[in-house]
Design a protein around this motif. Sequence first.
Motif, PDB file in Angstrom:
ATOM      1  N   TYR A 190       0.820  -1.215   0.000  1.00 42.99           N
ATOM      2  CA  TYR A 190       0.000   0.000   0.000  1.00 42.99           C
ATOM      3  C   TYR A 190       0.857   1.270   0.000  1.00 42.99           C
ATOM      4  CZ  TYR A 190      -4.100  -2.932   0.582  1.00 42.99           C
ATOM      5  OH  TYR A 190      -5.090  -3.865   0.387  1.00 42.99           O
ATOM      6  N   ALA A 191       2.030   1.232   0.617  1.00 49.19           N
ATOM      7  CA  ALA A 191       2.942   2.393   0.559  1.00 49.19           C
ATOM      8  C   ALA A 191       3.395   2.633  -0.873  1.00 49.19           C
ATOM      9  CB  ALA A 191       4.139   2.172   1.470  1.00 49.19           C
ATOM     10  N   ALA A 192       3.591   1.565  -1.629  1.00 46.76           N
ATOM     11  CA  ALA A 192       4.013   1.703  -3.031  1.00 46.76           C
ATOM     12  C   ALA A 192       2.908   2.298  -3.901  1.00 46.76           C
ATOM     13  CB  ALA A 192       4.442   0.349  -3.593  1.00 46.76           C
ATOM     14  N   GLN A 193       1.664   2.178  -3.463  1.00 47.42           N
ATOM     15  CA  GLN A 193       0.544   2.714  -4.231  1.00 47.42           C
ATOM     16  C   GLN A 193       0.379   4.226  -4.046  1.00 47.42           C
ATOM     17  OE1 GLN A 193      -0.712   0.358  -6.300  1.00 47.42           O
ATOM     18  NE2 GLN A 193       0.764  -0.890  -5.189  1.00 47.42           N
ATOM     19  N   ARG A 194       1.014   4.770  -3.021  1.00 45.21           N
ATOM     20  CA  ARG A 194       0.913   6.218  -2.774  1.00 45.21           C
ATOM     21  C   ARG A 194       1.607   6.977  -3.890  1.00 45.21           C
ATOM     22  NH1 ARG A 194       2.687   7.945   3.154  1.00 45.21           N
ATOM     23  NH2 ARG A 194       2.813   9.815   1.913  1.00 45.21           N
ATOM     24  N   PRO A 195       0.953   8.001  -4.432  1.00 50.74           N
ATOM     25  CA  PRO A 195       1.579   8.759  -5.520  1.00 50.74           C
ATOM     26  C   PRO A 195       2.820   9.540  -5.082  1.00 50.74           C
ATOM     27  CG  PRO A 195      -0.599   9.646  -4.993  1.00 50.74           C
ATOM     28  CD  PRO A 195      -0.409   8.410  -4.166  1.00 50.74           C
ATOM     29  N   ASP A 196       2.924   9.860  -3.804  1.00 50.24           N
ATOM     30  CA  ASP A 196       4.071  10.642  -3.340  1.00 50.24           C
ATOM     31  C   ASP A 196       5.256   9.777  -2.891  1.00 50.24           C
ATOM     32  OD1 ASP A 196       2.560   9.797  -1.109  1.00 50.24           O
ATOM     33  OD2 ASP A 196       3.310  11.448   0.118  1.00 50.24           O
TER      34      ASP A 196
END
Length: 119
Positions: free
Chosen positions: A46-52
């Motif tokens: 889920y951290a990898a899915q963050r755009p930032d």
Amino acid sequence: MSDPREDSNGKAKVDGYSDESFWHKVKQFAKLAGREVIDNALCLYYAAQRPDTPKWAKTVIFGALAYFITPLDAIPDLTPVVGFSDDLGALAAALAMVSMYVDDKVKQQAAAKTSAWFD
């Protein structure tokens, strides 16, 4: 010109990793791997899915997730008790490196999915 380390959607590419393989491994081995391994893997996912989340962090994340889904491990995943200990170590190391991108929303997403499988 696109970066060769990105796929067509701008996601970091790491050999041995795909979303499909990740979800297959998680669904197939969640109970055997244990709650901590799955929660760490989901936090990274889920951290990898963050755009930032920057590309360097996504590369670290997808590298750890690729190790998790690869059938050839330092310790085979089907080995009782210790089979996922090497995966846990790789996931924990990656989490430590990218912890600034694992915010409360990421933790809540991971916890909700983990609870769905374990509770």
